[in-house]
Scaffold this motif. Sequence first.
Motif, PDB file in Angstrom:
ATOM      1  N   GLY A 176     -33.616  -8.596-107.498  1.00 55.63           N
ATOM      2  CA  GLY A 176     -34.724  -9.405-106.984  1.00 55.63           C
ATOM      3  C   GLY A 176     -34.344 -10.391-105.897  1.00 55.63           C
ATOM      4  N   TRP A 177     -33.160 -10.162-105.236  1.00 56.05           N
ATOM      5  CA  TRP A 177     -32.731 -11.115-104.207  1.00 56.05           C
ATOM      6  C   TRP A 177     -33.692 -11.180-103.021  1.00 56.05           C
ATOM      7  N   SER A 178     -34.219 -10.048-102.604  1.00 56.90           N
ATOM      8  CA  SER A 178     -35.080 -10.029-101.425  1.00 56.90           C
ATOM      9  C   SER A 178     -36.296 -10.927-101.617  1.00 56.90           C
ATOM     10  N   ASP A 179     -36.986 -10.773-102.743  1.00 55.52           N
ATOM     11  CA  ASP A 179     -38.169 -11.594-103.004  1.00 55.52           C
ATOM     12  C   ASP A 179     -37.785 -13.055-103.180  1.00 55.52           C
ATOM     13  N   LEU A 180     -36.688 -13.316-103.880  1.00 56.22           N
ATOM     14  CA  LEU A 180     -36.222 -14.693-104.088  1.00 56.22           C
ATOM     15  C   LEU A 180     -35.866 -15.359-102.766  1.00 56.22           C
ATOM     16  N   SER A 181     -35.143 -14.631-101.914  1.00 58.50           N
ATOM     17  CA  SER A 181     -34.746 -15.172-100.609  1.00 58.50           C
ATOM     18  C   SER A 181     -35.962 -15.499 -99.760  1.00 58.50           C
ATOM     19  N   ASP A 182     -36.981 -14.633 -99.801  1.00 56.60           N
ATOM     20  CA  ASP A 182     -38.205 -14.881 -99.033  1.00 56.60           C
ATOM     21  C   ASP A 182     -38.905 -16.151 -99.508  1.00 56.60           C
ATOM     22  N   ARG A 183     -38.960 -16.361-100.818  1.00 57.76           N
ATOM     23  CA  ARG A 183     -39.628 -17.542-101.362  1.00 57.76           C
ATOM     24  C   ARG A 183     -38.893 -18.828-100.976  1.00 57.76           C
ATOM     25  N   ILE A 184     -37.568 -18.788-101.071  1.00 61.17           N
ATOM     26  CA  ILE A 184     -36.785 -19.975-100.691  1.00 61.17           C
ATOM     27  C   ILE A 184     -36.925 -20.238 -99.197  1.00 61.17           C
ATOM     28  N   SER A 185     -36.899 -19.184 -98.393  1.00 60.38           N
ATOM     29  CA  SER A 185     -37.009 -19.328 -96.939  1.00 60.38           C
ATOM     30  C   SER A 185     -38.343 -19.948 -96.556  1.00 60.38           C
ATOM     31  N   LEU A 186     -39.404 -19.538 -97.213  1.00 55.52           N
ATOM     32  CA  LEU A 186     -40.720 -20.104 -96.923  1.00 55.52           C
ATOM     33  C   LEU A 186     -40.759 -21.588 -97.278  1.00 55.52           C
ATOM     34  N   TYR A 187     -40.132 -21.946 -98.384  1.00 53.21           N
ATOM     35  CA  TYR A 187     -40.047 -23.349 -98.802  1.00 53.21           C
ATOM     36  C   TYR A 187     -39.299 -24.168 -97.750  1.00 53.21           C
ATOM     37  N   VAL A 188     -38.184 -23.610 -97.274  1.00 56.57           N
ATOM     38  CA  VAL A 188     -37.380 -24.302 -96.264  1.00 56.57           C
ATOM     39  C   VAL A 188     -38.153 -24.462 -94.958  1.00 56.57           C
ATOM     40  N   TYR A 189     -38.859 -23.411 -94.551  1.00 59.62           N
ATOM     41  CA  TYR A 189     -39.590 -23.451 -93.286  1.00 59.62           C
ATOM     42  C   TYR A 189     -40.702 -24.501 -93.327  1.00 59.62           C
ATOM     43  N   ASP A 190     -41.375 -24.630 -94.478  1.00 57.20           N
ATOM     44  CA  ASP A 190     -42.498 -25.574 -94.589  1.00 57.20           C
ATOM     45  C   ASP A 190     -42.031 -27.016 -94.779  1.00 57.20           C
ATOM     46  N   TYR A 191     -40.805 -27.211 -95.236  1.00 55.52           N
ATOM     47  CA  TYR A 191     -40.357 -28.549 -95.637  1.00 55.52           C
ATOM     48  C   TYR A 191     -40.445 -29.589 -94.507  1.00 55.52           C
ATOM     49  N   ASP A 236     -41.312 -25.856 -82.557  1.00 56.80           N
ATOM     50  CA  ASP A 236     -40.008 -25.399 -82.070  1.00 56.80           C
ATOM     51  C   ASP A 236     -38.867 -26.055 -82.830  1.00 56.80           C
ATOM     52  N   ARG A 237     -38.981 -27.372 -83.061  1.00 61.53           N
ATOM     53  CA  ARG A 237     -37.900 -28.055 -83.778  1.00 61.53           C
ATOM     54  C   ARG A 237     -37.856 -27.620 -85.235  1.00 61.53           C
ATOM     55  N   CYS A 238     -39.023 -27.409 -85.844  1.00 64.21           N
ATOM     56  CA  CYS A 238     -39.049 -26.910 -87.221  1.00 64.21           C
ATOM     57  C   CYS A 238     -38.376 -25.539 -87.312  1.00 64.21           C
ATOM     58  N   SER A 239     -38.611 -24.711 -86.311  1.00 60.84           N
ATOM     59  CA  SER A 239     -37.984 -23.381 -86.302  1.00 60.84           C
ATOM     60  C   SER A 239     -36.480 -23.491 -86.143  1.00 60.84           C
ATOM     61  N   ASP A 240     -36.034 -24.398 -85.245  1.00 59.99           N
ATOM     62  CA  ASP A 240     -34.597 -24.602 -85.072  1.00 59.99           C
ATOM     63  C   ASP A 240     -33.951 -25.087 -86.377  1.00 59.99           C
ATOM     64  N   PHE A 241     -34.654 -25.975 -87.067  1.00 60.69           N
ATOM     65  CA  PHE A 241     -34.153 -26.485 -88.343  1.00 60.69           C
ATOM     66  C   PHE A 241     -34.033 -25.347 -89.361  1.00 60.69           C
TER      67      PHE A 241
END
Length: 297
Positions: free
Chosen positions: A18-33, A43-48
Amino acid sequence: MKETLTQAILAYKETGKGWSDLSDRISLYVYDYPGNWTDWDEDRCSDFFLSFLPKIPGLVRRFRPDYSFETYLSSSLHWYIKTFTEKQATREHYECWTVEVSEDQVIRKSEIDPLDFNSSEENTILESPEDCPFELEVNGRLKDPILRRRLLYAVLLRAADVDDHRLPVIAGLVDVDPDWLYERTEKARSMVSVKINRRDKLRQRRNECWYQLDGARKRIEGAFDSERQGQWEKKAHTWRNRYMTACHSIRNMNIAPSHRDIGRLLDVPPGTVSSGLHFLRKTWLSMESWTSPGSSG
């Protein structure tokens, strides 16, 4: 009800699936933070996000269920925002600084004197025969044979700073073979090679100190509280002292070969070299006084 990130990570650690689904969920959390806690643009959020993304596998690997993964991730992101902001500010300062330095170099080159035997930083001896302020013969050499010899002394005295591409022009002015002049110049440089290397290192240190000082000054202006401002003021003070020390060391360096060494290279007495350089300097200074604004005649 969908499982929490903490539950998903514990399940992944137990099964390895289940790494793929888990990684996607964490990535979305990081992107929105950052969007929830800062006023950064997209642009800066994307760089972060791209900067933090490689850290996700390590966070998952190191996680222990003493508290929720959401808390662990949020804390990591909170501290990383500070690190990322510092790195971004440093990078932006570097980009602005390189532009400023480039523009300053253009201005300096446009204001440079065609002949300067007194500069401790740069040798600006004659780009072409047309730049020569002295009287020339039809073949392009200096008309005064004594002046030719004195100019040759000056070139070897400043061998560490003479650009090789100027040597053929200078050879024509002083009426010597270009290969012979290049050989003598190289020998003069070898006599002071240790000092040249030391000066190069000091110049690198001076430039680094100025870069850090300039950055600290800008960070003082942009500091968001008095404590942070005080920290950057201390750093600016430290870099200013280091910069001044490096400049002082460079100014007091003598990287010229001795008059005795120049005499050996040209097979002339050192006293002849000393007097020749003295009179060349007097000639040049007198020419400056004749052509300076406000001079009589």
